[in-house]
Enzyme design. Structure first.
Site, PDB file in Angstrom:
ATOM      1  N   GLN A 122      11.410   7.401 -22.418  1.00 18.15           N
ATOM      2  CA  GLN A 122      11.491   5.738 -22.368  1.00 18.15           C
ATOM      3  C   GLN A 122       9.847   6.134 -23.717  1.00 18.15           C
ATOM      4  OE1 GLN A 122      12.026   5.615 -18.238  1.00 18.15           O
ATOM      5  NE2 GLN A 122      11.338   3.300 -18.780  1.00 18.15           N
TER       6      GLN A 122
ATOM      7  N   ARG B  98      -1.128  -2.241  -9.003  1.00 20.53           N
ATOM      8  CA  ARG B  98       0.500  -2.848  -9.680  1.00 20.53           C
ATOM      9  C   ARG B  98       0.560  -3.079  -7.815  1.00 20.53           C
ATOM     10  NH1 ARG B  98       4.630  -5.805 -12.845  1.00 20.53           N
ATOM     11  NH2 ARG B  98       3.522  -4.790 -14.948  1.00 20.53           N
TER      12      ARG B  98
ATOM     13  N   ARG C 168      11.313   1.462 -11.735  1.00 20.13           N
ATOM     14  CA  ARG C 168      12.054   0.204 -11.501  1.00 20.13           C
ATOM     15  C   ARG C 168      10.708  -0.946 -10.617  1.00 20.13           C
ATOM     16  NH1 ARG C 168      17.963  -1.033 -12.750  1.00 20.13           N
ATOM     17  NH2 ARG C 168      17.978  -3.630 -13.643  1.00 20.13           N
TER      18      ARG C 168
ATOM     19  N   PHE D 143       7.689  -0.307 -10.277  1.00 22.16           N
ATOM     20  CA  PHE D 143       6.121   0.470 -10.811  1.00 22.16           C
ATOM     21  C   PHE D 143       5.072  -0.044  -9.552  1.00 22.16           C
ATOM     22  CE2 PHE D 143       2.603   0.991 -13.817  1.00 22.16           C
ATOM     23  CZ  PHE D 143       3.180   2.545 -14.103  1.00 22.16           C
TER      24      PHE D 143
ATOM     25  N   GLU E   5      13.606  -5.253 -14.184  1.00 26.98           N
ATOM     26  CA  GLU E   5      12.881  -4.850 -12.877  1.00 26.98           C
ATOM     27  C   GLU E   5      13.192  -5.555 -11.589  1.00 26.98           C
ATOM     28  OE1 GLU E   5       9.201  -3.828 -14.701  1.00 26.98           O
ATOM     29  OE2 GLU E   5       9.268  -1.769 -13.393  1.00 26.98           O
TER      30      GLU E   5
HETATM   31  N1  MTE Z   1      19.220  -0.560 -16.750  1.00 28.86           N
HETATM   32  C1  MTE Z   1      19.161   0.280 -17.459  1.00 28.86           C
HETATM   33  N2  MTE Z   1      21.513   0.345 -17.468  1.00 28.86           N
HETATM   34  N3  MTE Z   1      19.197   1.489 -16.934  1.00 28.86           N
HETATM   35  C2  MTE Z   1      18.086   1.618 -17.376  1.00 28.86           C
HETATM   36  O1  MTE Z   1      17.345   3.094 -17.351  1.00 28.86           O
HETATM   37  N4  MTE Z   1      15.434   0.707 -16.653  1.00 28.86           N
HETATM   38  C3  MTE Z   1      15.337  -0.473 -15.730  1.00 28.86           C
HETATM   39  C4  MTE Z   1      15.091  -1.698 -16.149  1.00 28.86           C
HETATM   40  N5  MTE Z   1      17.014  -1.810 -16.175  1.00 28.86           N
HETATM   41  C5  MTE Z   1      16.908   0.588 -16.822  1.00 28.86           C
HETATM   42  C6  MTE Z   1      17.673  -0.855 -16.965  1.00 28.86           C
HETATM   43  C7  MTE Z   1      13.575  -0.700 -15.607  1.00 28.86           C
HETATM   44  S1  MTE Z   1      12.294   0.946 -15.091  1.00 28.86           S
HETATM   45  C8  MTE Z   1      12.861  -1.210 -17.137  1.00 28.86           C
HETATM   46  S2  MTE Z   1      10.978  -1.117 -16.885  1.00 28.86           S
HETATM   47  C9  MTE Z   1      13.097  -2.007 -17.666  1.00 28.86           C
HETATM   48  O2  MTE Z   1      15.008  -1.478 -17.623  1.00 28.86           O
HETATM   49  C10 MTE Z   1      12.955  -1.143 -19.181  1.00 28.86           C
HETATM   50  O3  MTE Z   1      14.081  -2.059 -20.239  1.00 28.86           O
HETATM   51  P1  MTE Z   1      13.547  -3.098 -20.856  1.00 28.86           P
HETATM   52  O4  MTE Z   1      11.767  -3.968 -20.605  1.00 28.86           O
HETATM   53  O5  MTE Z   1      13.878  -3.773 -21.248  1.00 28.86           O
HETATM   54  O6  MTE Z   1      13.691  -4.616 -19.332  1.00 28.86           O
HETATM   55  N1  HPA Z   2       4.339  -1.049 -15.704  1.00 30.54           N
HETATM   56  C1  HPA Z   2       5.866   0.545 -16.090  1.00 30.54           C
HETATM   57  N2  HPA Z   2       4.881   0.559 -16.915  1.00 30.54           N
HETATM   58  C2  HPA Z   2       3.250   0.915 -17.120  1.00 30.54           C
HETATM   59  C3  HPA Z   2       2.369  -0.037 -17.122  1.00 30.54           C
HETATM   60  C4  HPA Z   2       3.420  -1.224 -16.304  1.00 30.54           C
HETATM   61  O1  HPA Z   2       2.665  -2.281 -15.450  1.00 30.54           O
HETATM   62  N3  HPA Z   2       1.222   0.368 -17.250  1.00 30.54           N
HETATM   63  C5  HPA Z   2       1.429   1.300 -17.565  1.00 30.54           C
HETATM   64  N4  HPA Z   2       2.274   1.934 -17.967  1.00 30.54           N
HETATM   65 MO1  MOS Z   3       9.964   0.360 -15.641  1.00 34.73          MO
HETATM   66  S1  MOS Z   3       9.937   1.404 -14.369  1.00 34.73           S
HETATM   67  O1  MOS Z   3       8.670   0.197 -16.486  1.00 34.73           O
HETATM   68  O2  MOS Z   3      10.723   2.262 -16.944  1.00 34.73           O
END
Ligand code: MTE
Ligand code: HPA
Ligand code: MOS
Length: 768
Positions: free
Chosen positions: A191, A304, A336, A338, A707
């Site tokens: 990521q 968080r 997810r 955090f 999340e």
């Molecule tokens: N959805 C799928 N299908 N796969 C993933 O790995 N990660 C989650 C969420 N949804 C994830 C997911 C997490 S932990 C985060 S922080 C967000 O997607 C990251 O993507 P975004 O910032 O585009 O929402």
């Molecule tokens: N969310 C997810 N990842 C991060 C954050 C947060 O707030 N801060 C630093 N890494």
């Molecule tokens: Mo999501 S736990 O911020 O990758």
């Protein structure tokens, strides 16, 4: 718009790291890891592994040219153990062999003599011994100590939530090969491509420009690859550096489960005080975060936790303190939510316990305390709107809560051995990286002379649909058909210094950067159109549906002709957009500020049926009113909502991550670690799109969705508890998640040990 990956996913044509055809001469890596959770390495014998005919090299920390350090926030994590081991699964050596099979075979021949020390697995024990990752932190609002006198009810208790295995379908892995002049190109399932680049550079003692990290997509990350992909990419890069050969390492499932960190388990204590009319007057909590053996992202996760300590409630007097406790399990990491879900479970437990003692439904207390516009969070930021109340009221009305309750009451009155339970779960989640400087992104756009478009951003596609959203953003701003747009791989050579795709902010940050780049291109292209069409400065020129419009009227000039003309006019058809979230700030000295661009809210109603003989349960429905802002892609956002919910239910009910006292992961395979399958999914999931049209620093007014929905899953825990109480009002099951069928059974017969016979056994038989 459909997810642009649908076609290749369905055909099995989507490319993941393991699908990259290996180059000739590729070596395969495999790590030898510690079988002892805490100890001193007295001897390491790799000679038998080296003697294996297919082994090219066995690598130890002595071979590292740069620093033996992969810690992101704190430099406390070696890539390879030197003298001490801190968790079972800690890498000690790496074998490089000409086949994957031989690499694994050779690892079995390595012998380490490790003198074991006492391992700590319990965060309270770590805290008592002063084993902290960072100094503890406290958020305060009002004066909770002096508020207890005003309270009509005061309730205290404890709550614990277990860790959670990410279980991304694609395990961790990377593939690297040498390029010219000592440079290395790495394909990584990460990521955070920049985090990989930085870590590899430091370990190899190379400048970042010699390391190119490329990511096509991930088969899921869920936070597990925000920082923890770096180790595996660094291993293969180190292999390339030492041998000059391409090196590949894809972890098998058990290696991944054993060696990588997971969601941080928490144990917490709470105290809550309420007035006669159920207003929460004061709330105190102390969180013991199980960080594992190194900091990883735990300090940020702990922060968080504090930010989300009061969930979607306004509490005037709050003192919450968090400790990040160093233990001898693999360093835990982002997952997810955090740290937010862990905090929200605690306040929901506090409210539930208070409700049980007072003798009212928890929903009465929940509803009476929802945040309203301008109410302050404990960290000083005001709530930006009334969505907490709006989503609650919408859920009650749209799903007719009175009818739902009547149905459940009727069922419970006429059934002795099955009981239904109901819970409301409101959520509130702050959007932005809590570390303000991470809230920035870039996009690089090329318009090719044939009119096709290539876009590179810092966004990593991991199934959440961000690439589809980037296409939507660019198509909108450029006024072209989405089919013209290709989203390129995420690559550190094209887009540098990126934040990881995380914090649900990826579409917001990279979408804004894409929009900025598009606008600059449109400005140049409309300038070219002005010249080509011989228009005055006053004429308003726009690009829409692939044609140039003048004062709202479509002209004959199309996109391709305009691009061709601009190219011949020697106008730059490439642009780099940069976005940094405005307004946000946070003062860590005062623990006050405005850390989030905005908050996401929603309310879920969960109903469960518990089998009161077996302790098993099934979720009848989860009905959600979720604040999407103005959703830019309802199919993708619905998928995120359902997926997040089910992942949250898994965490709360069945995913029982267990370490024994020696720090060994007992649930180290899918035979012992259960995740929700199709049968565990609620029979019905209904999602109501609570649309709002506010300007809130999101992309196209569409609020982040990645999340927040996970936290609806917390409702599953409290719905089960409600059903257990319907069967056995005396039950006092501890607030201990996951609420596995075993724990449910204990709760059902809590204090009933002597009258189990009163359950009509004949009826059980009749039911089979
Ligand atoms: N959805 C799928 N299908 N796969 C993933 O790995 N990660 C989650 C969420 N949804 C994830 C997911 C997490 S932990 C985060 S922080 C967000 O997607 C990251 O993507 P975004 O910032 O585009 O929402
Ligand atoms: N969310 C997810 N990842 C991060 C954050 C947060 O707030 N801060 C630093 N890494
Ligand atoms: Mo999501 S736990 O911020 O990758």
């Amino acid at each position: 718009m459909k997810n642009i990956d649908s076609n290749t996913h369905v055909r099995g044509e989507s490319i993941y790291v393991d699908d990259i055809p290996p180059r000739q001469g590729t070596l395969y890596a495999c790590v030898f890891d510690s079988k002892v959770a805490h100890g001193h390495i007295e001897a390491l014998d790799v000679s038998k592994a080296e003697a294996h005919p297919d082994v090219v090299k066995v690598v130890t920390y002595k071979d590292i040219p740069g620093i033996n350090e992969i810690g992101g926030i704190i430099k406390d994590e070696p890539l390879l153990a030197e003298k001490e081991v801190h968790f079972q699964g800690m890498p000690i050596a790496m074998v490089l062999a000409t086949s994957e099979h031989s690499a694994h075979e050779a690892v079995k021949r390595i012998e380490a003599t490790i003198k074991a020390h006492h391992p700590i697995v319990d965060p309270r024990e770590a805290h008592a011994k002063g084993e902290l990752i960072i100094p503890s932190r406290t958020f305060r609002l009002g004066d909770s100590e002096n508020a207890w006198d005003e309270c009509a009810y005061i309730v205290e208790g404890s709550a614990e939530s277990a860790g959670q295995e990410h279980l991304y379908l694609e395990t961790q892995g990377a593939y690297a090969y040498p390029t010219e002049n000592g440079s290395i190109r790495i394909s990584s399932s990460t990521q955070g491509p920049t985090q990989v680049q930085r870590t590899v550079g430091a370990v190899l003692g190379l400048p970042m420009h010699k390391i190119e990290v490329d990511v096509t997509r991930l088969g899921g990350g869920f936070g597990g690859k925000e920082d923890q992909a770096s180790a595996w990419a660094t291993f293969v890069a180190l292999g390339v550096y030492l041998t000059g050969k391409p090196v590949k390492y894809i972890l098998d499932r058990m290696e991944d489960m054993r060696m990588t960190g997971k969601r941080n388990p928490y144990v917490s204590d709470f105290k809550i005080g309420l007035s006669n009319d159920y207003k929460i007057i004061a709330y105190q909590a102390e969180y013991f975060q199980n960080a594992g053996a190194a900091a990883d992202l735990s300090p940020a996760i702990m922060e968080r936790t504090l930010f989300h300590s009061t969930n979607s409630y306004f509490v005037p007097n709050v003192t919450v303190q968090a400790h990040s406790c160093r233990t001898n399990i693999p360093p835990n990491t982002a997952f997810r939510g955090f740290g937010g879900p862990q905090a929200m479970f605690v306040i929901e437990a506090a409210i539930t316990k208070a409700a049980e003692e007072i003798g009212v439904p928890a929903s009465v207390i929940q509803k009476a305390n929802l945040l309203k516009e301008k109410d302050k969070f404990p960290y000083g930021q005001p709530a930006g709107g009334n969505e907490a109340v709006d989503s609650w009221v919408r859920a009650e009305e749209k799903y007719d809560i009175k009818a739902l309750r009547a149905e459940i009451d009727a069922f419970n009155q006429s059934n002795q051995l099955y009981k239904k339970g109901l819970a409301f779960m409101p959520i509130c989640f702050g959007i932005s990286f809590t570390k303000t400087d991470m809230n920035q992104a870039r996009a690089l756009i090329h318009i090719y002379s044939d009119g096709s478009i290539g876009i590179s951003t810092g966004a990593v596609e991991m199934g959440q649909g961000v690439n589809t959203k980037m296409v939507q953003v660019a198509a909108h701003y450029l006024g072209v058909d989405p089919s013209r747009i290709k989203i390129e791989t995420t690559n550190t050579t094209r887009v540098a210094n990126t934040s990881p795709s995380a914090a649900s902010a990826t579409a917001d940050l990279n979408g804004k950067a894409t929009g900025i780049a598009c606008n600059a291109l449109v400005k140049r292209l409309t300038g070219a159109a002005r010249k080509k069409l011989g228009l005055s400065e006053q004429a308003v020129i726009t690009i829409k549906d692939e044609f140039i419009h003048v004062d709202g009227q479509q002209t004959e000039l199309g996109w391709e002709a305009l691009v061709q003309f601009a190219f011949l006019e020697r106008i730059a058809l490439t642009e780099n957009g940069h976005y940094a979230t405005p307004t946000i700030h946070f003062d860590k000295e005062k623990e006050k500020g405005h850390p989030f661009a905005y908050h996401v809210y929603g309310t879920a109603i969960t109903c469960v049926t518990v089998d009161c003989v077996r302790g098993r349960y099934e979720f009848d429905y989860v009905k959600i009113a979720h604040d999407f802002g103005s959703s830019m892609n309802k199919i993708v956002d619905l998928g995120q909502t359902e997926g997040g919910l089910v992942q949250g239910i898994g965490w709360m009910t069945m995913e029982e991550l267990m370490y024994n006292k020696e720090g060994r992961l007992l649930t180290n395979a899918l035979s012992t670690y259960k995740i929700p399958d199709i049968y565990a999914v609620p029979k019905e999931i209904e999602v109501d799109f609570l649309e709002s049209d506010k300007e809130n620093m999101a992309i196209f007014k569409s609020k982040a969705v990645g999340e927040p929905p996970l936290m609806y899953g917390i409702g599953a825990y409290f719905a089960i508890r409600d059903a257990v109480k319907a069967f056995n009002p005396q039950a006092e099951p501890p607030f201990s998640a996951p609420f596995t069928p075993e724990k449910v059974l204990m709760g059902l017969y809590d204090g009933k040990a002597n009258n189990v016979e009163s359950v009509p056994v004949g009826a059980v038989k009749a039911k089979g």
